[in-house]
Design a protein around this motif. Structure first.
Motif, short mmCIF file in Angstrom:
data_model
loop_
_atom_site.label_atom_id
_atom_site.label_comp_id
_atom_site.label_asym_id
_atom_site.label_seq_id
_atom_site.Cartn_x
_atom_site.Cartn_y
_atom_site.Cartn_z
N VAL A 37 0.84 -1.21 0.00
CA VAL A 37 0.00 0.00 0.00
C VAL A 37 0.87 1.25 0.00
CG1 VAL A 37 -1.59 1.34 1.41
CG2 VAL A 37 -2.01 -1.06 1.04
N TYR A 40 2.36 1.72 -3.40
CA TYR A 40 1.46 2.29 -4.42
C TYR A 40 1.21 3.77 -4.17
CZ TYR A 40 0.52 -2.37 -6.16
OH TYR A 40 0.65 -3.59 -6.70
N VAL A 41 1.13 4.16 -2.89
CA VAL A 41 0.91 5.57 -2.60
C VAL A 41 2.10 6.39 -3.08
CG1 VAL A 41 0.76 7.22 -0.73
CG2 VAL A 41 -0.70 5.24 -0.71
N VAL A 43 3.96 5.87 -5.62
CA VAL A 43 4.17 5.63 -7.06
C VAL A 43 5.25 4.57 -7.26
CG1 VAL A 43 4.10 6.83 -9.25
CG2 VAL A 43 3.82 8.11 -7.20
N LEU A 45 6.08 0.11 -6.66
CA LEU A 45 5.34 -1.15 -6.75
C LEU A 45 5.31 -1.90 -5.43
CD1 LEU A 45 6.23 -2.81 -10.13
CD2 LEU A 45 4.06 -1.95 -9.36
N PHE A 76 -0.99 -8.47 -7.59
CA PHE A 76 -0.81 -7.80 -6.30
C PHE A 76 0.00 -8.67 -5.34
CE2 PHE A 76 -2.12 -6.80 -1.97
CZ PHE A 76 -1.91 -5.45 -1.95
N ARG A 78 2.51 -10.62 -5.83
CA ARG A 78 3.94 -10.79 -6.02
C ARG A 78 4.65 -10.29 -4.78
NH1 ARG A 78 6.32 -8.14 -11.00
NH2 ARG A 78 4.77 -6.53 -10.72
N PHE A 339 -6.75 -1.08 6.40
CA PHE A 339 -6.22 -0.34 5.25
C PHE A 339 -6.10 1.15 5.60
CE2 PHE A 339 -7.39 2.33 1.60
CZ PHE A 339 -6.25 2.15 0.85
N TRP A 343 -3.05 3.62 5.17
CA TRP A 343 -3.28 4.82 4.36
C TRP A 343 -2.82 6.06 5.12
CZ3 TRP A 343 -8.99 6.28 2.83
CH2 TRP A 343 -8.98 7.31 1.91
N VAL A 344 -3.24 6.13 6.40
CA VAL A 344 -2.85 7.28 7.22
C VAL A 344 -1.34 7.28 7.42
CG1 VAL A 344 -3.02 8.24 9.54
CG2 VAL A 344 -5.06 7.53 8.34
N ALA A 346 0.84 6.35 5.35
CA ALA A 346 1.49 6.84 4.14
C ALA A 346 1.24 8.32 3.93
CB ALA A 346 0.98 6.05 2.94
N THR A 347 0.32 8.91 4.71
CA THR A 347 -0.07 10.30 4.46
C THR A 347 0.50 11.27 5.47
OG1 THR A 347 -2.14 9.45 3.61
CG2 THR A 347 -2.04 11.79 4.07
N LEU A 348 0.31 10.99 6.76
CA LEU A 348 0.56 12.02 7.76
C LEU A 348 1.95 11.90 8.36
CD1 LEU A 348 -2.83 12.03 9.62
CD2 LEU A 348 -2.04 13.56 7.87
N TYR A 351 3.31 13.72 14.75
CA TYR A 351 3.02 14.92 15.52
C TYR A 351 4.18 15.24 16.45
CZ TYR A 351 -1.81 15.67 14.22
OH TYR A 351 -2.94 15.97 13.55
#
Lengths: 382, 177
Positions: A37, A40-41, A43, A45, A76, A78, A339, A343-344, A346-348, A351
């Motif tokens: 994940v 992919y975020v 860019v 593989l 996916f 692999r 997930f 996702w978080v 990979a984003t934030l 703090y």
């Protein structure tokens, strides 16, 4: 039919083994999904091959995985052998203990971290009813129904919250027993963080308790999905976001992973841990993620029913399959929330410590208190 | 304002939206059947998929032949003279049926080459290029000596070590896989 003692024990054992198998399948898959994940975020593989040459066993595995890449969904998976490699590495790695470590506590800490994380599953209801019946030819348990939960405790939520907060002792004791400055700082940070987030976490879970008037996991999840007044959607909605944020802090995940802030503290409380002792910390962190996801999906996202936040009450019985509770709905919600964890991550960014504390004390505790008040109003009106 | 932005974390929403969009785009393109134009990720799966090199990539020095198979080099020694590390050595010779001089010996010591491409720029006859070969590692020191004949590595072909790097054509496009 009344079960004998042997039958009860064997049935519980079967359920426990099934839940353990679930954990031990989901956790490695989660580490693998984390690589993919985040890949992919960014860019990339993610993991698509294992280390090694183009010859021999690794070469053959890599060739097979390259071939897998030509097919749509299989592509996916692999790099799936990487999680086996992770496991083999953790199990076979040398177990180093610092010379001045407190030997007993150093051993105890990973166990203290892991056991509560697993024991919590005893009170989690995967399906509010009978999953299936054993065929009669099975010895001992033949003809008996299998429930979708291990135990149906009246104070299930209390049990879960109580055990979940024991986990932080493992972190603090492991940090202290390492007898090293970075783990100690990480452990103290973790203790302060978990203590401050335990309050809004429990307060946000109190809203469902007020709404249903129960502490039983099964009753609560079924009631919250189907038996609420339409006004209950508001406290559930606010409570979900408060709970999931506090859950991130409880499990020491990004953006609240100050306990293992690797830019400042090497790797926090488990700096001195190697091999499988580190593996238990790792496993308990991911198991705690599953627990937080399971609680959030059971209490706020409609649990075993189709629609979240009590919207299930608007579903007419004519929808058939979607109007019934199913194990698959619960698992899908749990996997979606897992997930979200990735996702978080990979984003934030992380703090700052004072921001973390101020968000916890100044915003989340008032927010959850207001939410509790709203829930009380809804309960009072109904 | 601060309390509002904390209670309604719009910035977090924006960040999640962006990363979610990237995740979806790469996830759905990477796990479909592989068509180069549809892939959104930047990972090159290197040994299996040839690398997409820029047209001006400076690889190993290579000598060219003309249509008749004759060596294009006429031994003007421009490359030998301009080379900052003096890795090129040319020995002039005459050849039957050829008006212009012929390089009897053209050696290229790659171990000291800095891949500056001055030799190619100096060449008035376009007889040498830096090709797109980048896998230049070798086990022996002798393997870095290239020449036109004898025990040396062949100057007209890619080094046999680099099996995976003869990838891009002259336009720099990776072959379709």
């Amino acid at each position: 039919m009344q079960m004998t003692l042997t039958q009860t024990l064997v049935m519980a054992l079967i359920q426990i083994v099934a839940v353990l198998a679930f954990i031990f399948v989901v956790v490695p898959m989660l580490t693998f999904a984390e690589r993919k994940v985040i890949g992919y975020v960014q860019v990339r593989l993610g993991a698509t091959r294992i280390a090694g040459g183009r010859k021999g066993l690794t070469g053959a595995v890599n060739k097979i995985m390259w071939w897998m890449g030509h097919f749509p969904v299989i592509s996916f998976f692999r790099g799936l052998p990487t999680f086996m490699a992770d496991g083999i590495k953790l199990v076979t790695k040398e177990d180093i203990m610092p010379a001045k470590a407190d030997k007993f506590v150093f051993w105890l800490a990973p166990i203290l971290c892991m056991v509560p994380a697993f024991a919590v599953f005893a009170a989690i209801t995967f399906y509010p009813g009978v999953l299936g019946v054993f065929p009669t030819w099975v010895p001992i348990v033949g003809g008996l129904p299998v429930d979708g939960y291990i135990t149906d405790i009246n104070v299930g939520l209390l049990y879960i919250l109580g055990l979940a907060s024991v986990g932080v002792y493992g972190i603090v004791l492991g940090a202290w027993a390492s007898n090293s400055k970075y783990p100690l700082l990480g452990g103290l940070r973790s203790a302060a963080q978990v203590i401050s987030y335990e309050v809004p976490l429990t307060l946000s879970l109190l809203a469902p308790v007020i709404l249903t008037g129960s502490l039983n996991f099964k009753t609560m999840s079924v009631e919250l999905a189907t038996g609420m007044s339409p006004w209950a959607i508001l406290p559930l909605f606010i409570g979900f976001f408060a709970y999931i944020t506090c859950g991130f802090a409880e499990t020491n995940r990004v953006p609240f992973d100050l306990a293992e802030a690797e830019s400042e503290l090497v790797s926090g409380f488990h700096t001195e841990y190697t091999g499988m002792k580190f593996g238990w910390f790792f496993l308990s962190e991911y198991t705690n993620m599953i627990v937080v996801s399971a609680l959030a999906s059971a209490f706020f996202l409609g649990g075993h029913y189709f629609l979240p936040f009590g919207f299930q009450q608007f579903v007419p019985a004519s929808w058939g399959w979607f109007a019934q509770p199913h194990l698959i709905f619960f698992l899908l919600k749990v996997f979606f929330l897992l997930f979200v964890f990735l996702w978080v991550r990979a984003t934030l960014p992380r703090y700052r410590y004072d921001q973390l504390m101020s968000v916890g004390w100044k915003y989340f505790i008032p927010l959850t208190l207001v939410n509790l008040f709203i829930a009380g109003l809804v309960r009072f009106m109904a | 304002m601060s309390i509002l932005s904390t209670l309604f974390p719009y910035d977090i929403y924006k960040g999640l939206k962006l990363t979610g969009r990237y995740f979806g785009r790469n996830f759905f393109s990477a796990n479909r059947k592989k068509v180069r134009a549809n892939l959104k990720h930047i990972t090159v799966e290197y040994p299996e998929v040839p690398v997409h090199l820029a047209p001006r990539f400076r690889g190993r020095l290579q000598m060219l032949r003309d249509e008749q198979g004759e060596i294009k080099c006429i031994c003007c020694l421009a490359c030998e003279r301009i080379c900052p590390t003096q890795v090129i050595t040319i020995e002039k010779d005459k050849k039957e049926g050829r008006k212009l001089p012929f390089p009897k010996r053209y050696t290229f010591e790659m171990e000291r080459c800095i891949f500056c491409e001055f030799c190619v720029e100096a060449c008035a006859y376009d007889s040498i290029i830096l090709n797109h070969q980048f896998e230049l590692a070798a086990y022996n020191r002798e393997d870095f000596s290239h020449g036109t004949e004898g025990v040396f590595q062949n100057m007209f072909k890619p080094t046999p070590v680099g099996t995976f790097s003869v990838s891009a054509d002259d336009d720099g496009n990776a072959p379709h896989y």
